[in-house]
Design an enzyme around this catalytic site. Structure first.
Site, PDB file in Angstrom:
ATOM      1  N   GLU A  43       0.844  -1.193   0.000  1.00  0.00           N
ATOM      2  CA  GLU A  43       0.000   0.000   0.000  1.00  0.00           C
ATOM      3  C   GLU A  43       0.881   1.245   0.000  1.00  0.00           C
ATOM      4  O   GLU A  43       1.871   1.317   0.711  1.00  0.00           O
ATOM      5  CB  GLU A  43      -0.910   0.003   1.238  1.00  0.00           C
ATOM      6  CG  GLU A  43      -1.850   1.196   1.289  1.00  0.00           C
ATOM      7  CD  GLU A  43      -2.765   1.207   2.507  1.00  0.00           C
ATOM      8  OE1 GLU A  43      -3.799   1.888   2.453  1.00  0.00           O
ATOM      9  OE2 GLU A  43      -2.441   0.539   3.512  1.00  0.00           O
ATOM     10  N   LYS A 113      -9.804   2.072  -2.549  1.00  0.00           N
ATOM     11  CA  LYS A 113     -10.091   1.722  -1.155  1.00  0.00           C
ATOM     12  C   LYS A 113     -11.445   2.285  -0.755  1.00  0.00           C
ATOM     13  O   LYS A 113     -11.702   3.488  -0.873  1.00  0.00           O
ATOM     14  CB  LYS A 113      -8.987   2.290  -0.262  1.00  0.00           C
ATOM     15  CG  LYS A 113      -9.035   1.855   1.196  1.00  0.00           C
ATOM     16  CD  LYS A 113      -7.802   2.383   1.910  1.00  0.00           C
ATOM     17  CE  LYS A 113      -7.659   1.860   3.317  1.00  0.00           C
ATOM     18  NZ  LYS A 113      -6.405   2.356   3.948  1.00  0.00           N
ATOM     19  N   CYS A 154      -5.962  -2.733   2.609  1.00  0.00           N
ATOM     20  CA  CYS A 154      -5.774  -2.525   4.050  1.00  0.00           C
ATOM     21  C   CYS A 154      -7.067  -2.568   4.863  1.00  0.00           C
ATOM     22  O   CYS A 154      -7.615  -3.638   5.103  1.00  0.00           O
ATOM     23  CB  CYS A 154      -5.014  -1.217   4.275  1.00  0.00           C
ATOM     24  SG  CYS A 154      -4.218  -1.124   5.915  1.00  0.00           S
TER      25      CYS A 154
END
Length: 276
Positions: A43, A113, A154
């Site tokens: 990331e 995300k 994440c």
């Protein structure tokens, strides 16, 4: 046998964007990686993980970092999960975005995300991604010659519904560029990758940045791969490095046949569906 030779790159994040990209180029040029099928970057692999840097480092899709990642995939003839980068769209919104390239350097997937990391742990980590980032709204799976792969970033992985939706869309592997911190990493990192693997009978891969105690954000590191039984195949420490794991998709089929709980769900009583 559908075996995917996969390299997980736990890289150092430099303030100089070009230096981070050059690091990825140098690692992928290592002769030990010449036969890999898939490479995964962390990331924000070329941007320090701090709100103040996201607007500064943001690029449009097709920008310089995108071009270099596309070239890397084509040059090495591999599938490349290009970690994540700050993406700026035409309206000026900034996203935490992961691009996927095939062996010819064509983009075959993209994930923004969708769950933004807004936390305040007493005596621990404080971070608010929503100060600068806009959330995505798509469940992401993409096709390869081996089968379907799911992708999230994440904090997305904390939501079991998302992993199940990817599985329902045919994912046999879930890949997660991620940067857990020094509070949540020791407690939840390995636990989550093993549990999502067990829950969905998939391989899970987490690619994290190496730890830099001089940076504003301290990554836990510990990039990881778990199999469909929940066994840890590989886990790094906090330092920069590269590890190769072999993902045997026949094992996914075997596990799902031996323990067919995905088929045993009571969809006459409950059901999970994607709205968008």
């Amino acid at each position: 046998m559908a075996i995917i030779k996969t390299a997980i790159l736990q890289t150092h994040v430099y303030k100089e964007k070009s230096r981070s990209i050059t690091q990825a180029e140098e690692l992928l040029a290592d002769p030990e990686l010449k036969d890999i099928d898939l490479a995964v970057l962390p990331e924000m692999f070329c941007c320090p993980y701090e709100n103040k840097y996201f607007p500064e480092y943001a690029e449009p899709e097709g920008g310089d970092t995108w071009e270099k990642c596309s070239w890397l995939a084509a040059d090495h003839g591999i599938y490349l999960i290009a970690g994540s980068v700050p993406e700026r769209d035409e309206a000026g919104h900034i996203y935490n975005t992961s691009y996927v390239f095939d062996r010819k350097g064509h983009q075959i997937g993209k994930h923004r995300k969708m769950h933004l990391f807004d936390i305040d742990v007493k005596g621990g980590q404080y971070f608010k991604e929503s100060d600068t980032l806009t959330p995505g709204d798509q469940v992401t799976v993409f096709d390869t010659e081996f089968g379907r792969i799911g992708l999230c970033i994440c904090y997305d992985f904390r939501f079991p519904e998302l992993a199940r939706l990817m599985t329902d869309k045919g994912a046999e592997i879930i890949i997660v560029p991620a940067a857990f911190n020094m509070t949540t990493g020791p407690l939840h990192w390995e636990l989550m990758f093993r549990q999502r693997a067990v829950d969905n009978q998939v391989y899970t891969i987490g690619a994290a940045p190496a730890r830099d105690m001089n940076a504003g954000y301290h990554s836990w590191g510990h990039s990881i791969a778990a199999d469909p039984w929940g066994k840890v195949l590989m886990q790094m420490d906090e330092k920069p490095g590269v590890k190769i794991v072999e993902l045997d998709l026949d094992e996914v089929k075997k596990v799902r046949e031996q323990l067919p709980f995905l088929k045993h769900r009571r969809e006459d009583i409950y059901k999970l569906s994607q709205i968008k």
